[in-house]
Design an enzyme around this catalytic site. Structure first.
Site, PDB file in Angstrom:
ATOM      1  N   GLY A 161       0.096  27.403   0.049  1.00  0.00           N
ATOM      2  CA  GLY A 161       0.483  26.020  -0.241  1.00  0.00           C
ATOM      3  C   GLY A 161      -0.712  25.150  -0.599  1.00  0.00           C
ATOM      4  N   TYR A 219      14.796  20.134  -3.242  1.00  0.00           N
ATOM      5  CA  TYR A 219      13.429  19.835  -3.683  1.00  0.00           C
ATOM      6  C   TYR A 219      13.310  18.391  -4.183  1.00  0.00           C
ATOM      7  CZ  TYR A 219      11.990  24.743  -3.191  1.00  0.00           C
ATOM      8  OH  TYR A 219      11.677  25.989  -2.685  1.00  0.00           O
ATOM      9  N   SER A 229      16.504  33.849   1.614  1.00  0.00           N
ATOM     10  CA  SER A 229      15.104  33.465   1.796  1.00  0.00           C
ATOM     11  C   SER A 229      14.859  33.228   3.282  1.00  0.00           C
ATOM     12  CB  SER A 229      14.834  32.173   1.004  1.00  0.00           C
ATOM     13  OG  SER A 229      13.481  31.802   1.116  1.00  0.00           O
ATOM     14  N   TRP A 248       6.705  33.106  -1.723  1.00  0.00           N
ATOM     15  CA  TRP A 248       6.413  31.670  -1.815  1.00  0.00           C
ATOM     16  C   TRP A 248       5.079  31.326  -1.137  1.00  0.00           C
ATOM     17  CZ3 TRP A 248       6.463  28.523   2.634  1.00  0.00           C
ATOM     18  CH2 TRP A 248       7.284  28.871   3.711  1.00  0.00           C
ATOM     19  N   LEU A 286      -5.625  27.426   0.876  1.00  0.00           N
ATOM     20  CA  LEU A 286      -6.726  28.331   0.521  1.00  0.00           C
ATOM     21  C   LEU A 286      -7.938  27.563  -0.017  1.00  0.00           C
ATOM     22  CD1 LEU A 286      -7.502  31.341   0.327  1.00  0.00           C
ATOM     23  CD2 LEU A 286      -6.397  31.398  -1.917  1.00  0.00           C
ATOM     24  N   PHE A 287      -7.700  26.366  -0.545  1.00  0.00           N
ATOM     25  CA  PHE A 287      -8.796  25.591  -1.162  1.00  0.00           C
ATOM     26  C   PHE A 287      -9.286  24.456  -0.278  1.00  0.00           C
ATOM     27  CE2 PHE A 287      -6.167  27.573  -4.335  1.00  0.00           C
ATOM     28  CZ  PHE A 287      -7.108  28.365  -4.974  1.00  0.00           C
TER      29      PHE A 287
HETATM   30  P1  NAP Z   1       1.050  27.645  -3.736  1.00  0.00           P
HETATM   31  O1  NAP Z   1       0.761  28.113  -5.129  1.00  0.00           O
HETATM   32  O2  NAP Z   1       0.616  28.455  -2.580  1.00  0.00           O
HETATM   33  O3  NAP Z   1       0.495  26.176  -3.518  1.00  0.00           O
HETATM   34  C1  NAP Z   1       0.525  25.234  -4.533  1.00  0.00           C
HETATM   35  C2  NAP Z   1      -0.475  24.153  -4.208  1.00  0.00           C
HETATM   36  O4  NAP Z   1      -1.779  24.712  -4.307  1.00  0.00           O
HETATM   37  C3  NAP Z   1      -0.393  23.013  -5.201  1.00  0.00           C
HETATM   38  O5  NAP Z   1      -0.584  21.787  -4.495  1.00  0.00           O
HETATM   39  C4  NAP Z   1      -1.556  23.301  -6.133  1.00  0.00           C
HETATM   40  O6  NAP Z   1      -2.075  22.138  -6.733  1.00  0.00           O
HETATM   41  C5  NAP Z   1      -2.560  23.900  -5.178  1.00  0.00           C
HETATM   42  N1  NAP Z   1      -3.528  24.718  -5.915  1.00  0.00           N
HETATM   43  C6  NAP Z   1      -3.271  25.766  -6.715  1.00  0.00           C
HETATM   44  N2  NAP Z   1      -4.419  26.243  -7.256  1.00  0.00           N
HETATM   45  C7  NAP Z   1      -5.404  25.477  -6.779  1.00  0.00           C
HETATM   46  C8  NAP Z   1      -6.813  25.472  -6.952  1.00  0.00           C
HETATM   47  N3  NAP Z   1      -7.422  26.380  -7.737  1.00  0.00           N
HETATM   48  N4  NAP Z   1      -7.516  24.533  -6.308  1.00  0.00           N
HETATM   49  C9  NAP Z   1      -6.925  23.637  -5.506  1.00  0.00           C
HETATM   50  N5  NAP Z   1      -5.569  23.568  -5.285  1.00  0.00           N
HETATM   51  C10 NAP Z   1      -4.830  24.493  -5.923  1.00  0.00           C
HETATM   52  O7  NAP Z   1       2.621  27.527  -3.708  1.00  0.00           O
HETATM   53  P2  NAP Z   1       3.698  26.471  -3.104  1.00  0.00           P
HETATM   54  O8  NAP Z   1       3.772  25.309  -4.021  1.00  0.00           O
HETATM   55  O9  NAP Z   1       3.433  26.207  -1.670  1.00  0.00           O
HETATM   56  O10 NAP Z   1       4.993  27.356  -3.260  1.00  0.00           O
HETATM   57  C11 NAP Z   1       5.327  27.900  -4.537  1.00  0.00           C
HETATM   58  C12 NAP Z   1       6.792  27.807  -4.780  1.00  0.00           C
HETATM   59  O11 NAP Z   1       7.473  28.585  -3.791  1.00  0.00           O
HETATM   60  C13 NAP Z   1       7.410  26.410  -4.655  1.00  0.00           C
HETATM   61  O12 NAP Z   1       7.285  25.654  -5.843  1.00  0.00           O
HETATM   62  C14 NAP Z   1       8.845  26.762  -4.380  1.00  0.00           C
HETATM   63  O13 NAP Z   1       9.501  27.050  -5.611  1.00  0.00           O
HETATM   64  C15 NAP Z   1       8.741  28.025  -3.546  1.00  0.00           C
HETATM   65  N6  NAP Z   1       8.878  27.769  -2.088  1.00  0.00           N
HETATM   66  C16 NAP Z   1       9.919  28.337  -1.432  1.00  0.00           C
HETATM   67  C17 NAP Z   1      10.066  28.139  -0.071  1.00  0.00           C
HETATM   68  C18 NAP Z   1      11.214  28.774   0.649  1.00  0.00           C
HETATM   69  O14 NAP Z   1      11.444  28.431   1.812  1.00  0.00           O
HETATM   70  N7  NAP Z   1      11.940  29.655   0.020  1.00  0.00           N
HETATM   71  C19 NAP Z   1       9.140  27.352   0.644  1.00  0.00           C
HETATM   72  C20 NAP Z   1       8.067  26.800  -0.062  1.00  0.00           C
HETATM   73  C21 NAP Z   1       7.936  27.018  -1.420  1.00  0.00           C
HETATM   74  P3  NAP Z   1      -2.099  22.001  -8.357  1.00  0.00           P
HETATM   75  O15 NAP Z   1      -0.705  21.619  -8.753  1.00  0.00           O
HETATM   76  O16 NAP Z   1      -3.095  20.911  -8.571  1.00  0.00           O
HETATM   77  O17 NAP Z   1      -2.521  23.324  -8.921  1.00  0.00           O
END
Ligand code: NAP
Length: 300
Positions: free
Chosen positions: A214, A55, A160, A209, A217-218
């Site tokens: 990611g 990361y 994963s 995840w 949705l917004f």
């Molecule tokens: P997510 O929660 O689907 O997306 C996060 C993104 O959405 C951020 O940029 C966030 O911005 C934005 N967001 C959230 N609420 C919002 C709102 N109300 N309006 C506008 N934008 C909004 O999750 P993700 O970050 O993609 O993944 C979550 C975690 O899963 C990662 O941190 C990681 O630990 C894990 N992951 C694992 C894998 C794997 O292969 N195992 C792959 C990807 C991710 P803000 O910060 O501004 O809220």
């Protein structure tokens, strides 16, 4: 002994919502802001934090470790998840000629040692193999897991993004604690590709995840995302005007595999949106109303 008892996974405990650190390097937080984010999460009942060696181009674990070092005692109040097995081409890893996967014992052990150093801790609560390595030697990897556990460096292990058969191959040799997979109203595959069926069968709670796609949705310019927001808002109106994000989490949490969603938000309000879903229980009809918008069709 029932089949269910035979296959029960070891007791991995995570908070009902997990906080993901993938994007932490992009937040440009100073150490005090990183600590604030961790402490706010804890105050909301989020005590589990998801990492991977890669990361932030191999930098996030150190950023997080720096915050932990600034608050003695904090490590004992949280659980740390990390992953390994992807080799990125990076200035941090000049020996990686191409992007590849590596689940060899040598790589897994070296990666765990690096993660422990970066996170400034002596143990990972959970270690995951990040992506399925087509060259995985399941016997050798199981042996490596046993050794890391015996040394107390890793308390639980999982995978994963594996297929059900890849997970079964490894799980037959070493009991896995979880499967971290992508699921959201914008990514439905695990609902019927066997992944979530397998989790229920093994009594293995999945980690989810990108619960908000990611952030897609917004996206105002994404037609499917707009339809999803409309559906989530309509169902949310029957649940105390819950926000779009909260309803997306409530939809995930309704699944009987009892998932642990991982929020990716760097905002405290984003963490609150996720936690608010824990108070909502959707009816099956609510759930299918959201599924219908997600799948863009009615049930057959
Ligand atoms: P997510 O929660 O689907 O997306 C996060 C993104 O959405 C951020 O940029 C966030 O911005 C934005 N967001 C959230 N609420 C919002 C709102 N109300 N309006 C506008 N934008 C909004 O999750 P993700 O970050 O993609 O993944 C979550 C975690 O899963 C990662 O941190 C990681 O630990 C894990 N992951 C694992 C894998 C794997 O292969 N195992 C792959 C990807 C991710 P803000 O910060 O501004 O809220």
């Amino acid at each position: 002994m029932s089949a269910h008892t035979q296959t029960a996974a070891p007791a991995l405990q995570l908070s009902p919502i997990v906080a993901g650190a993938w994007r932490m390097a992009d937040w440009n937080f100073d150490v005090g802001q990183r600590l604030h984010w961790i402490e706010q999460a804890l105050e909301l009942g989020i005590d589990s934090f998801d990492h991977a060696d890669i990361y932030g181009d191999y930098r996030v674990e150190s950023l997080f470790g720096e915050a932990l070092a600034a608050a003695p005692g904090l490590r004992e109040r949280i659980r740390i998840v990390s992953k390994c097995g992807i080799k990125l081409t990076s200035a941090q890893r000049p020996e990686h000629r191409i992007k590849s996967y590596d689940s060899s014992a040598a790589h897994v052990r070296a990666s765990v040692e690096n993660s422990l150093r970066a996170l400034r801790t002596d143990r990972l609560d959970l270690l995951l193999i990040h992506r399925p390595d087509l060259l995985m030697d399941a016997d050798a990897l199981a042996h490596c897991f046993e050794q890391l556990k015996a040394e107390g460096k890793v308390l639980h292990v999982g995978v994963s993004n594996h297929t059900p058969s890849q997970l079964a191959l490894l799980n037959a040799r070493h009991r896995l604690a979880t499967h971290q997979i992508e699921l959201s109203p914008l990514h439905l595959a695990p609902l019927d590709d066997g992944s979530l069926d397998q989790c229920q069968d093994l009594a293995m709670r999945p980690m989810i995840w990108s619960p908000l796609g990611g952030g897609r949705l917004f996206d105002e310019g994404d037609a499917h995302a707009s339809q999803m927001r409309a559906a989530l808002t309509a169902v949310g109106a029957r649940h105390g005007e819950a926000s779009v994000a909260t309803m997306a989490y409530a939809w995930l949490l309704r699944h009987p595999s009892r998932p642990w969603p991982i929020t990716g938000s760097g905002r405290v309000q984003g963490l609150r949106d996720a936690v608010a879903a824990l108070a909502i229980r959707l009816s099956a009809q609510d759930w299918y109303e959201i599924w219908q918008a997600a799948a863009q069709r009615e049930v057959a």
